[in-house]
Design a protein around this motif. Structure first.
Motif, PDB file in Angstrom:
ATOM      1  N   LEU A  21       0.556  70.797  55.730  1.00  0.00           N
ATOM      2  CA  LEU A  21       1.072  69.876  54.717  1.00  0.00           C
ATOM      3  C   LEU A  21       1.709  68.659  55.373  1.00  0.00           C
ATOM      4  O   LEU A  21       1.558  67.524  54.886  1.00  0.00           O
ATOM      5  CB  LEU A  21       2.100  70.591  53.834  1.00  0.00           C
ATOM      6  CG  LEU A  21       1.546  71.568  52.787  1.00  0.00           C
ATOM      7  CD1 LEU A  21       2.691  72.304  52.094  1.00  0.00           C
ATOM      8  CD2 LEU A  21       0.675  70.846  51.766  1.00  0.00           C
ATOM      9  N   GLY A  22       2.406  68.877  56.481  1.00  0.00           N
ATOM     10  CA  GLY A  22       3.009  67.752  57.194  1.00  0.00           C
ATOM     11  C   GLY A  22       1.963  66.806  57.740  1.00  0.00           C
ATOM     12  O   GLY A  22       2.133  65.578  57.726  1.00  0.00           O
ATOM     13  N   ASP A  23       0.857  67.365  58.244  1.00  0.00           N
ATOM     14  CA  ASP A  23      -0.231  66.525  58.745  1.00  0.00           C
ATOM     15  C   ASP A  23      -0.841  65.676  57.639  1.00  0.00           C
ATOM     16  O   ASP A  23      -1.162  64.502  57.837  1.00  0.00           O
ATOM     17  CB  ASP A  23      -1.339  67.404  59.352  1.00  0.00           C
ATOM     18  CG  ASP A  23      -0.950  67.985  60.697  1.00  0.00           C
ATOM     19  OD1 ASP A  23      -0.065  67.421  61.362  1.00  0.00           O
ATOM     20  OD2 ASP A  23      -1.539  69.015  61.082  1.00  0.00           O
ATOM     21  N   LEU A  24      -1.000  66.274  56.467  1.00  0.00           N
ATOM     22  CA  LEU A  24      -1.708  65.604  55.374  1.00  0.00           C
ATOM     23  C   LEU A  24      -0.845  64.604  54.619  1.00  0.00           C
ATOM     24  O   LEU A  24      -1.310  63.527  54.244  1.00  0.00           O
ATOM     25  CB  LEU A  24      -2.267  66.645  54.400  1.00  0.00           C
ATOM     26  CG  LEU A  24      -3.358  67.574  54.936  1.00  0.00           C
ATOM     27  CD1 LEU A  24      -3.715  68.624  53.906  1.00  0.00           C
ATOM     28  CD2 LEU A  24      -4.596  66.776  55.335  1.00  0.00           C
ATOM     29  N   TYR A  25       0.423  64.954  54.390  1.00  0.00           N
ATOM     30  CA  TYR A  25       1.226  64.156  53.465  1.00  0.00           C
ATOM     31  C   TYR A  25       2.524  63.611  54.057  1.00  0.00           C
ATOM     32  O   TYR A  25       3.327  63.028  53.335  1.00  0.00           O
ATOM     33  CB  TYR A  25       1.547  64.996  52.220  1.00  0.00           C
ATOM     34  CG  TYR A  25       0.305  65.589  51.592  1.00  0.00           C
ATOM     35  CD1 TYR A  25      -0.672  64.763  51.037  1.00  0.00           C
ATOM     36  CD2 TYR A  25       0.097  66.959  51.581  1.00  0.00           C
ATOM     37  CE1 TYR A  25      -1.823  65.297  50.466  1.00  0.00           C
ATOM     38  CE2 TYR A  25      -1.057  67.508  51.013  1.00  0.00           C
ATOM     39  CZ  TYR A  25      -2.004  66.668  50.464  1.00  0.00           C
ATOM     40  OH  TYR A  25      -3.145  67.200  49.917  1.00  0.00           O
ATOM     41  N   GLY A  26       2.739  63.799  55.341  1.00  0.00           N
ATOM     42  CA  GLY A  26       3.961  63.297  55.962  1.00  0.00           C
ATOM     43  C   GLY A  26       5.011  64.382  56.064  1.00  0.00           C
ATOM     44  O   GLY A  26       5.035  65.343  55.292  1.00  0.00           O
ATOM     45  N   ARG A  52       8.664  63.888  56.572  1.00  0.00           N
ATOM     46  CA  ARG A  52      10.063  63.642  56.225  1.00  0.00           C
ATOM     47  C   ARG A  52      10.486  64.400  54.958  1.00  0.00           C
ATOM     48  O   ARG A  52      11.449  65.174  54.974  1.00  0.00           O
ATOM     49  CB  ARG A  52      10.298  62.152  56.022  1.00  0.00           C
ATOM     50  CG  ARG A  52      11.771  61.792  55.774  1.00  0.00           C
ATOM     51  CD  ARG A  52      11.933  60.283  55.632  1.00  0.00           C
ATOM     52  NE  ARG A  52      13.329  59.905  55.571  1.00  0.00           N
ATOM     53  CZ  ARG A  52      14.062  59.854  54.466  1.00  0.00           C
ATOM     54  NH1 ARG A  52      13.492  60.178  53.301  1.00  0.00           N
ATOM     55  NH2 ARG A  52      15.330  59.515  54.503  1.00  0.00           N
ATOM     56  N   GLY A  53       9.767  64.172  53.871  1.00  0.00           N
ATOM     57  CA  GLY A  53      10.119  64.844  52.624  1.00  0.00           C
ATOM     58  C   GLY A  53       9.989  66.346  52.722  1.00  0.00           C
ATOM     59  O   GLY A  53      10.795  67.096  52.161  1.00  0.00           O
ATOM     60  N   LEU A  54       8.998  66.795  53.457  1.00  0.00           N
ATOM     61  CA  LEU A  54       8.776  68.232  53.625  1.00  0.00           C
ATOM     62  C   LEU A  54       9.921  68.869  54.411  1.00  0.00           C
ATOM     63  O   LEU A  54      10.382  69.969  54.092  1.00  0.00           O
ATOM     64  CB  LEU A  54       7.447  68.453  54.352  1.00  0.00           C
ATOM     65  CG  LEU A  54       6.779  69.814  54.223  1.00  0.00           C
ATOM     66  CD1 LEU A  54       6.510  70.158  52.765  1.00  0.00           C
ATOM     67  CD2 LEU A  54       5.475  69.844  55.018  1.00  0.00           C
ATOM     68  N   THR A  64       7.425  68.814  65.281  1.00  0.00           N
ATOM     69  CA  THR A  64       6.407  67.797  65.005  1.00  0.00           C
ATOM     70  C   THR A  64       7.023  66.431  64.697  1.00  0.00           C
ATOM     71  O   THR A  64       6.393  65.403  64.962  1.00  0.00           O
ATOM     72  CB  THR A  64       5.508  68.243  63.840  1.00  0.00           C
ATOM     73  OG1 THR A  64       6.312  68.699  62.751  1.00  0.00           O
ATOM     74  CG2 THR A  64       4.594  69.366  64.268  1.00  0.00           C
ATOM     75  N   ILE A  65       8.222  66.402  64.163  1.00  0.00           N
ATOM     76  CA  ILE A  65       8.892  65.121  63.923  1.00  0.00           C
ATOM     77  C   ILE A  65       9.163  64.418  65.248  1.00  0.00           C
ATOM     78  O   ILE A  65       8.988  63.200  65.379  1.00  0.00           O
ATOM     79  CB  ILE A  65      10.194  65.324  63.118  1.00  0.00           C
ATOM     80  CG1 ILE A  65       9.851  65.630  61.654  1.00  0.00           C
ATOM     81  CG2 ILE A  65      11.089  64.097  63.193  1.00  0.00           C
ATOM     82  CD1 ILE A  65      11.037  66.078  60.826  1.00  0.00           C
ATOM     83  N   ILE A  66       9.573  65.183  66.255  1.00  0.00           N
ATOM     84  CA  ILE A  66       9.767  64.611  67.586  1.00  0.00           C
ATOM     85  C   ILE A  66       8.461  64.012  68.094  1.00  0.00           C
ATOM     86  O   ILE A  66       8.438  62.945  68.722  1.00  0.00           O
ATOM     87  CB  ILE A  66      10.292  65.690  68.556  1.00  0.00           C
ATOM     88  CG1 ILE A  66      11.785  65.935  68.326  1.00  0.00           C
ATOM     89  CG2 ILE A  66      10.055  65.293  70.007  1.00  0.00           C
ATOM     90  CD1 ILE A  66      12.662  64.745  68.682  1.00  0.00           C
ATOM     91  N   ALA A  67       7.345  64.691  67.827  1.00  0.00           N
ATOM     92  CA  ALA A  67       6.040  64.193  68.267  1.00  0.00           C
ATOM     93  C   ALA A  67       5.663  62.897  67.564  1.00  0.00           C
ATOM     94  O   ALA A  67       4.851  62.119  68.077  1.00  0.00           O
ATOM     95  CB  ALA A  67       4.968  65.254  68.022  1.00  0.00           C
TER      96      ALA A  67
END
Length: 499
Positions: A67-72, A74-76, A120-123
């Protein structure tokens, strides 16, 4: 996106705090298990405090990754943190073990999101080479939690009650949430965004649930030959096969199987499983093993796993900072797996005739070796993966490590118990044997019990040393490459990133 140093430090503080909360939740609960089960009248359901969280976390992790890959992300991430905090508060208000297990599921789902998305946010904001340093700092939360978690859980339970081991998450989590809202950059939809792979998520959830339940219940609640357990195994196998079939045909698969065409990703996944199987599976059994073999106190026995954890902390940070400078990482998995294999092989030779500092030193070597590559495996796979699949590949590494730890812990416990029962003298009942009872037995019987513990654990240590040896061979196959010092994004992400 390049963040200012001040904003990056604030972001790192938020991610480290969240990671520490998630890691502590695994260790702080252990000290209160008996108290919680007694107060809620659910002794036979006590294991569900751990199983519910682990199961929910394992199932949810790949979902959050994709979901993070597809839609970002931050909100997740913010939603996951909110779910974790709500779950923590609910845990403290539960009135029976069934309610507590349900709240732990809710908490585990949120915990999976914040654990995975932190990496993944760090990435998203740091170049591959520099990720090694920051992932090492974030990864330090786990060894810190192992050291302070049981002590903090015991102190909180004894002083203000077990419910506060959950409620204490609220103020710290709210601080992390405030920092995250202010400092996590916004991202738009990935260039590969599309319909989420619901069939893949359902099948993987069924397979993961079946595997965790099979290894948790097998030999305890259910016999290994019981129809119920065999049915669980059958469902697990069939759903796993169906999952791979679906993923091979899905337009936007939950786990893009193409990422495993990379030799680096395959090797890093093997190394992640080495961490879960080789070290995490045995750490929980070490205090009892040392306490019974050396006839010492629980406090002294606890120093042995602490030595491995502190070693892990040192090299996790050190390897990260070194790789951030040079970009070269290959030497760390090679030396780390070699050290782990040597330390565990040495543990297989331990008897009660050697001084206690020797097993402590050997487990410190295992910890030093494991820490050298434990967090690097995430950095390695992220460094060779397209930005649109960072979450998927990061979740794959984490899930493999978590499942490896769960399965291996159950296997180690079962083998250890079986061999111990066979080795104890006939005058000793394994079901009632405790450290206090051991001290009342004749010296000759105490020596026999020590030998039984040594004989039971020796082949286990040797088998786990072999696991590290497999990791050593895999590490030798890593290519001689350097991590990039440039941050790249897909076109869609580059346009969407904003301050």
């Amino acid at each position: 996106m390049i963040l200012s140093p001040a904003r990056l430090r604030a972001l790192l503080t938020a991610l480290l705090l969240v990671s520490l909360l998630g890691a502590l939740d695994h260790t702080i609960v252990a000290s209160s298990l008996a108290t919680v089960a007694g107060e809620l009248g659910g002794l036979e359901q006590m294991s569900w405090m751990i199983v519910a969280y682990t199961l929910a976390s394992t199932v949810a992790m790949p979902v959050f990754g994709r979901l993070g890959d597809l839609y970002g992300r931050r909100g997740l991430f913010l939603t996951s943190l909110a779910v974790f905090l709500v779950g923590s508060v609910l845990c403290g208000f539960t009135q029976d073990m069934t309610q507590l297990a349900g709240a732990r599921v809710f908490q585990g789902i949120g915990g999976a999101g914040v654990q995975l998305l932190s990496q993944t946010i760090i990435a998203d904001v740091v170049a591959p080479r520099q990720r090694a340093k920051y992932q090492g700092i974030i990864g330090a939360a786990f060894p810190i939690a192992i050291v302070i978690g049981p002590l903090a859980g015991g102190l909180i339970t004894d002083s203000v009650g077990w419910r506060w081991i959950f409620w204490v998450n609220a103020p710290l989590g709210l601080l992390a949430l405030l920092l995250a809202v202010r400092n996590i950059p916004k991202t738009g939809r990935s260039a590969a965004a599309g319909t989420f792979d619901v069939p893949g998520a359902v099948l993987l959830g069924i397979a993961t649930t079946g595997l965790v339940l099979a290894v948790t219940w097998g030999g305890s609640l259910l016999s290994w030959t019981s129809p119920a357990l065999l049915a669980i195994v059958a469902v697990t196998v069939l759903s796993s096969i169906a999952f791979f079939v679906v993923e091979a045909r899905a337009e936007h698969p939950l786990v893009p199987l193409g990422i495993f065409r990379s030799r680096v990703v395959v090797i890093a996944t093997i190394l992640a499983s080495v961490v879960g199987i080789g070290l995490f599976s045995v750490v929980s059994y070490l205090p009892a093993y040392i306490q019974m073999m050396y006839r010492t106190t629980a406090t002294v026995a606890g120093l042995v796993p602490v030595a491995s954890v502190l070693g892990m902390l040192v090299t996790s940070l050190l390897s990260g900072f070194v790789v951030a400078r040079s970009g070269r990482y290959r030497i760390f998995p090679i030396l780390g797996t070699a050290a782990g294999a040597a330390g565990l092989a040495g543990m297989s030779l331990i008897t009660d005739h050697v001084p206690l500092w020797l097993p402590m030193g050997l487990m410190a070597v295992v910890g030093l070796g494991t820490g050298a590559f434990m967090q690097l495996v995430v950095v390695i796979v992220q460094g060779v993966t397209d930005q649109s699949a960072l979450g998927a590949v990061t979740s794959a590494v984490n899930v493999v490590r978590q499942i490896g730890s769960t399965v291996a812990t159950a296997v180690v416990g079962g083998v250890f118990a079986l061999r111990l029962v066979e080795g104890l003298p006939g005058t000793v009942d394994a079901r009632t044997l405790t450290p206090n009872l051991l001290h009342t037995l004749p010296s000759a019987t105490q020596a026999q019990v020590a030998d039984a513990y040594s004989s039971a654990m020796s082949p286990i240590f040797l088998a786990l040393a072999a696991v590290y040896a497999v990791g050593f061979v895999a590490a030798l196959l890593l290519p001689h490459t350097e991590l990039s010092n440039e941050l790249q994004h897909t076109p869609a992400e580059s346009e969407a990133l904003s301050i």
